[in-house]
Scaffold this motif. Sequence first.
Motif, PDB file in Angstrom:
ATOM      1  N   GLU A  60      80.732  72.475 103.295  1.00  0.00           N
ATOM      2  CA  GLU A  60      79.288  72.353 103.450  1.00  0.00           C
ATOM      3  C   GLU A  60      78.839  70.993 102.932  1.00  0.00           C
ATOM      4  O   GLU A  60      79.276  70.527 101.880  1.00  0.00           O
ATOM      5  CB  GLU A  60      78.569  73.467 102.694  1.00  0.00           C
ATOM      6  N   GLU A  61      77.979  70.351 103.713  1.00  0.00           N
ATOM      7  CA  GLU A  61      77.446  69.031 103.357  1.00  0.00           C
ATOM      8  C   GLU A  61      75.934  69.102 103.356  1.00  0.00           C
ATOM      9  O   GLU A  61      75.318  69.532 104.335  1.00  0.00           O
ATOM     10  CB  GLU A  61      77.923  67.972 104.357  1.00  0.00           C
ATOM     11  N   CYS A  62      75.331  68.726 102.269  1.00  0.00           N
ATOM     12  CA  CYS A  62      73.878  68.751 102.157  1.00  0.00           C
ATOM     13  C   CYS A  62      73.263  67.588 102.935  1.00  0.00           C
ATOM     14  O   CYS A  62      73.861  66.510 103.043  1.00  0.00           O
ATOM     15  CB  CYS A  62      73.447  68.687 100.686  1.00  0.00           C
ATOM     16  N   VAL A  63      72.082  67.822 103.463  1.00  0.00           N
ATOM     17  CA  VAL A  63      71.369  66.815 104.247  1.00  0.00           C
ATOM     18  C   VAL A  63      70.093  66.451 103.515  1.00  0.00           C
ATOM     19  O   VAL A  63      69.322  67.335 103.117  1.00  0.00           O
ATOM     20  CB  VAL A  63      71.041  67.336 105.655  1.00  0.00           C
ATOM     21  N   SER A  64      69.876  65.181 103.318  1.00  0.00           N
ATOM     22  CA  SER A  64      68.658  64.698 102.672  1.00  0.00           C
ATOM     23  C   SER A  64      67.956  63.721 103.597  1.00  0.00           C
ATOM     24  O   SER A  64      68.507  63.285 104.613  1.00  0.00           O
ATOM     25  CB  SER A  64      68.989  64.023 101.338  1.00  0.00           C
ATOM     26  N   LEU A  65      66.739  63.370 103.220  1.00  0.00           N
ATOM     27  CA  LEU A  65      65.988  62.395 104.007  1.00  0.00           C
ATOM     28  C   LEU A  65      66.687  61.048 104.006  1.00  0.00           C
ATOM     29  O   LEU A  65      66.694  60.339 105.030  1.00  0.00           O
ATOM     30  CB  LEU A  65      64.567  62.273 103.441  1.00  0.00           C
ATOM     31  N   GLN A  66      67.307  60.690 102.901  1.00  0.00           N
ATOM     32  CA  GLN A  66      68.007  59.418 102.822  1.00  0.00           C
ATOM     33  C   GLN A  66      69.185  59.380 103.792  1.00  0.00           C
ATOM     34  O   GLN A  66      69.478  58.333 104.393  1.00  0.00           O
ATOM     35  CB  GLN A  66      68.492  59.184 101.390  1.00  0.00           C
ATOM     36  N   VAL A  67      69.863  60.510 103.981  1.00  0.00           N
ATOM     37  CA  VAL A  67      70.964  60.569 104.938  1.00  0.00           C
ATOM     38  C   VAL A  67      70.453  60.323 106.351  1.00  0.00           C
ATOM     39  O   VAL A  67      71.056  59.562 107.122  1.00  0.00           O
ATOM     40  CB  VAL A  67      71.681  61.931 104.836  1.00  0.00           C
ATOM     41  N   CYS A  68      69.340  60.960 106.699  1.00  0.00           N
ATOM     42  CA  CYS A  68      68.775  60.760 108.038  1.00  0.00           C
ATOM     43  C   CYS A  68      68.366  59.309 108.254  1.00  0.00           C
ATOM     44  O   CYS A  68      68.609  58.729 109.315  1.00  0.00           O
ATOM     45  CB  CYS A  68      67.572  61.692 108.234  1.00  0.00           C
ATOM     46  N   VAL A  69      67.737  58.712 107.240  1.00  0.00           N
ATOM     47  CA  VAL A  69      67.321  57.307 107.354  1.00  0.00           C
ATOM     48  C   VAL A  69      68.535  56.398 107.521  1.00  0.00           C
ATOM     49  O   VAL A  69      68.522  55.463 108.329  1.00  0.00           O
ATOM     50  CB  VAL A  69      66.494  56.900 106.119  1.00  0.00           C
ATOM     51  N   SER A  70      69.597  56.663 106.783  1.00  0.00           N
ATOM     52  CA  SER A  70      70.791  55.820 106.852  1.00  0.00           C
ATOM     53  C   SER A  70      71.476  55.946 108.212  1.00  0.00           C
ATOM     54  O   SER A  70      71.892  54.942 108.804  1.00  0.00           O
ATOM     55  CB  SER A  70      71.762  56.197 105.734  1.00  0.00           C
ATOM     56  N   VAL A  71      71.598  57.180 108.713  1.00  0.00           N
ATOM     57  CA  VAL A  71      72.285  57.396 109.988  1.00  0.00           C
ATOM     58  C   VAL A  71      71.511  56.775 111.136  1.00  0.00           C
ATOM     59  O   VAL A  71      72.058  56.019 111.956  1.00  0.00           O
ATOM     60  CB  VAL A  71      72.497  58.906 110.221  1.00  0.00           C
ATOM     61  N   VAL A  72      70.217  57.063 111.223  1.00  0.00           N
ATOM     62  CA  VAL A  72      69.405  56.516 112.308  1.00  0.00           C
ATOM     63  C   VAL A  72      69.241  55.006 112.154  1.00  0.00           C
ATOM     64  O   VAL A  72      69.211  54.259 113.144  1.00  0.00           O
ATOM     65  CB  VAL A  72      68.036  57.216 112.357  1.00  0.00           C
ATOM     66  N   GLY A  73      69.158  54.536 110.899  1.00  0.00           N
ATOM     67  CA  GLY A  73      69.053  53.091 110.681  1.00  0.00           C
ATOM     68  C   GLY A  73      70.277  52.336 111.158  1.00  0.00           C
ATOM     69  O   GLY A  73      70.164  51.204 111.661  1.00  0.00           O
ATOM     70  N   ALA A  74      71.457  52.937 111.013  1.00  0.00           N
ATOM     71  CA  ALA A  74      72.677  52.282 111.506  1.00  0.00           C
ATOM     72  C   ALA A  74      72.652  52.165 113.032  1.00  0.00           C
ATOM     73  O   ALA A  74      73.053  51.132 113.586  1.00  0.00           O
ATOM     74  CB  ALA A  74      73.903  53.074 111.050  1.00  0.00           C
TER      75      ALA A  74
END
Length: 587
Positions: free
Chosen positions: A3-17
């Motif tokens: 299981e991997e937790c999802v945070s707002l920072q993860v979404c920003v990093s993935v979409v930002g890349a």
Amino acid sequence: MQEECVSLQVCVSVVGALECVVRRCLGPDGGSVLFTRDTGETLISRHGRRLLSTLQLQHPMARMVLDCVCAHAKATGDGTKSFLLLLAALLRGIQDSHMERKGSLSIPSFQNLANRLLAVSRKELEDVVTHKLTPYASMYCSHRSYRLEGSILDLLIGGFISGRVGIGQADVLKRVLCEFYHKVSQDQNASETISFIQSHFSFLHTAVTGLPITCSEVIEGLVVTCDWSVWTELQGPIKALIVYESFGASFVTVGENISVCIQKDYLHRSESVMKQKLATLLDLQVDVVLSSVKQPERVSQWARLNHVSLLECVDSAQLDFLSHICAAETLSHPPLQHLVMLKYCRRVQLGGHRYACLGTFLHMHTLVLCAPAPGFLDQIVCVSQGVFAMLQHLSQSFCQTLASDQSQSPSSDQSQSVLSSQDLWGGILRAGGVLPVGGMFEFLLHHFLLNERNSCDPESCKLLAEALLCLPRTLYSHNHRRFLNIQTRFLDDLKQWEKTKEKRSEMPELKFGFGFGESSVPCLESVSGKKQLVVSVLQCLHRLLCVGAILHTRSPLRTGPQTHSEEDEDEEEEKLKRSNSTPSTEG
């Protein structure tokens, strides 16, 4: 199961890349991306969908975003790069507002925010586009109709391809695509013509590598990417036979008993069956044989002796398309499948290859697209197909609006008159369905959302309004001062326009577009396509913010309806027991 937790920072990093990959390719001044592999293979492209599909995305959130982007691009043919820029701007806006509050946002808070933004797309966005933005687009285009009339299609195509190919190639490609549309249309229903081209684009174009893009042209007839095995000059009309099997195939059909015979008897019987099939061709007075498979050498010899042209290894889907548009006559005795009438048969030389060209009585044409390298050629083909996907989405949206207006006022016969007079593009212009490219849609929507008085959620409207400016800001990133000048001048003209909108003669000349000059004619883009872009981005954002955790599993993922039986469950339990009982070896 991990299981991997999802945070707002993860979404920003993935979409930002993903945003960093496409940001440099946006607009006419954007560049291309060079992909390399260890094998030495290279690919140069600036087409957004092609760039994303080439990447090896490992993170599941990135793959989910890619699915959303591809679904939107397939429907509208537009907006891949703008999709990622707007999505990244929204995520950063949410992150900045979260940091200003100095609080923690839980998963329920994310889901609440996602639902509110999705509600904005259903209510506020729909109201603003319908009652404010579209009327302004109609007034703007009516005010400049003396410059736009008669070239609406050219400006739409030019606006679409201006940010997807180089400046030098855009003019050539626009000319060829406009010529192709007009030749296929033949003054017929414009909406049906666009749907026909979009549905059968793979059969209506031929890609040729090794030639400059200036060699792209429109050829009368259907080009088949293989040469004649047996070629004979024929005068039309020509009777052609379409077959999908070999004339030398086994004469034993499915379901019959197979008897073993000696080789001499088998060859004799096979030769006899082939002679009967070929004799049937002479009885039918066939001039051309179009085959999806390689025929025996005996068939080629027979074709030469009887002056019959033979074309082999043709794509079966292309033969089906030819049968469809020519209203083929179906024959009962196999392998003789379909009889079609052709206007002519030719040979055409395209680059270093020689192809067959089949003329139909429906005046079909083939779009020949040329490029010096395979990667650039793939980009040209994707852009050309995207043009007609965009035009189809625009025409369908306009026809739906007309049908809705007609249902509200049954006495009105506007939709019938527009379609019967083949004035689709003029109707779209007068209805406010297009705007100049270069950020005008984003500036207008930004202004109207911030000044929306009947909004139930001003905070979400402000968040969306501020994120919209990322698109024109990126377009003019090479000259940020120009962006500020354009924004200031546009808003000043807009305020003055609001004061004098009742007096059309006193309206200021609202200058906009990439040219931004007194005499420049801006290219156009679809309002419905831009609106759908915003809706698709908000739907993707809703999916991202509603993800609470990522579970990594080894079992196959089933997305369709699942039906479990007791036997399947017993088998799965048995496999699990065997895997747990297997001793591990350590050495």
